[in-house]
Scaffold this active site. Structure first.
Site, PDB file in Angstrom:
ATOM      1  N   GLY A   1       0.784  -1.217   0.000  1.00 13.02           N
ATOM      2  CA  GLY A   1       0.000   0.000   0.000  1.00 13.02           C
ATOM      3  C   GLY A   1       0.822   1.275   0.000  1.00 13.02           C
ATOM      4  O   GLY A   1       1.830   1.395  -0.710  1.00 13.02           O
TER       5      GLY A   1
ATOM      6  N   GLY B   1       2.697   2.544   2.372  1.00 14.45           N
ATOM      7  CA  GLY B   1       4.043   2.352   2.905  1.00 14.45           C
ATOM      8  C   GLY B   1       5.002   1.840   1.860  1.00 14.45           C
ATOM      9  O   GLY B   1       6.143   2.324   1.745  1.00 14.45           O
TER      10      GLY B   1
ATOM     11  N   ASP C   1       5.794  -6.456  15.280  1.00 13.09           N
ATOM     12  CA  ASP C   1       4.424  -6.134  15.681  1.00 13.09           C
ATOM     13  C   ASP C   1       4.468  -4.771  16.351  1.00 13.09           C
ATOM     14  O   ASP C   1       5.018  -4.621  17.437  1.00 13.09           O
ATOM     15  CB  ASP C   1       3.891  -7.200  16.638  1.00 13.09           C
TER      16      ASP C   1
ATOM     17  N   TYR D   1     -12.204   4.416  15.523  1.00 14.79           N
ATOM     18  CA  TYR D   1     -11.179   4.619  14.494  1.00 14.79           C
ATOM     19  C   TYR D   1     -10.818   6.097  14.392  1.00 14.79           C
ATOM     20  O   TYR D   1      -9.636   6.465  14.368  1.00 14.79           O
ATOM     21  CB  TYR D   1     -11.672   4.106  13.148  1.00 14.79           C
TER      22      TYR D   1
END
Length: 291
Positions: A17, A19, A62, A156
């Protein structure tokens, strides 16, 4: 074409995407690029970075685990010797109302979006302060107290606006150290896996390619860090102000008129007004033969 030659760029969520697009843009300009993501095994982005002319490393991380974040930053610095740019791109998107959202989903968004960006910044700052042009770029919107952004996706929205508050606060906190902090957000939706998963046909109809965000991000992180900081940027606005006139190149659906682009969430009214002003100025210049 080597404005980032010898510079190290660390991108969270950098294997796909927006990134990935930022990683490849920086690589084409000579950067050494570290991309961090939960799953890096089998990803092609390092080969793509090298093919684009940069040096690359993919690091399993992570973003919710501070120890993994710290270790990933340290690995990138060991690999390349420095850190000059941090792009806080990793985001988790769950579009649900408060009663529909589980606390596990809430924690996933808060820990990825807000806490993860803070942890990456915390561990990157000692290295960024040693850079001659240290930049933090956070992919988030400008915080706004407008009910329309909260009515459907409160958790969100709150997590992304918190990222914006952090980006702004970091500018105030780090300016004396010569480290810039800016935020970047798209005017249109961006054609990524996340968009495909959002389940909103209007958002998915006529997006732009991730390259528009990459080009805007590149412009931001190559500015003087002592002068360009504390800004909430919109991708198209950044590029128009930089002199770009061809936006057809970014359309995922060729030939999409500006008025028919799938609009993204959370563009502030003053940001929209500035963009419309720039569009009108460029259209007038083109019509008069000066564009």
């Amino acid at each position: 074409m080597a404005q980032l030659s010898g510079k190290t760029v660390f991108i969270t969520g950098g294997t796909r995407g927006v990134g990935r697009a930022i990683a490849l843009k920086c690589a084409r300009h000579g950067a050494r690029v570290a991309v961090a993501a939960r799953q890096v095994e089998g990803c092609a982005v390092v080969d793509e970075i090298r093919a684009a002319g940069g040096l690359g490393v993919a690091i399993a991380c992570d973003i919710r685990d501070e120890q993994q974040v710290g270790a990933a930053i340290a690995q990138a610095v060991r690999e390349f010797g420095s850190l000059d740019v941090l792009v806080n791109n990793a985001t988790t998107l769950v579009l649900k109302s408060t009663t529909e959202l589980s606390m596990g989903e809430y924690d996933l968004m808060a820990d990825t979006n807000t806490r993860g960006a803070f942890a990456a910044t915390k561990h990157a700052l000692p290295h960024l302060r040693r850079s001659t042009n240290g930049h933090i770029l956070t992919i988030c919107p400008k915080p706004q107290l407008d009910p329309q952004w909260f009515s459907s996706n409160l958790a969100y929205t709150a997590s992304k606006f918190a990222m914006g508050l952090m980006a702004f606060g970091l500018s105030a906190e780090q300016q004396r150290h010569g480290v810039a902090s800016n935020a970047l957000w798209p005017f249109s939706t961006i054609d990524t896996d996340g968009l495909a998963e959002c389940g909103n046909p209007a958002f998915q109809a006529r997006p732009r390619k991730p390259e528009i965000m990459a080009d805007a991000a590149f412009w931001i992180v190559t500015q003087d860090s002592t002068a360009f900081t504390g800004n909430f940027c919109i991708d198209e606005t950044v590029l128009r102000e930089a002199g770009v006139a061809d936006f057809e190149q970014y359309n995922a659906v060729p030939g999409t008129p500006l008025a028919e682009l799938s609009r993204d969430h959370m563009v502030a009214p003053e940001q929209l007004a500035r963009l419309n002003e720039l569009r009108q100025q460029q259209a007038a210049a083109a019509a008069s033969g000066n564009g």
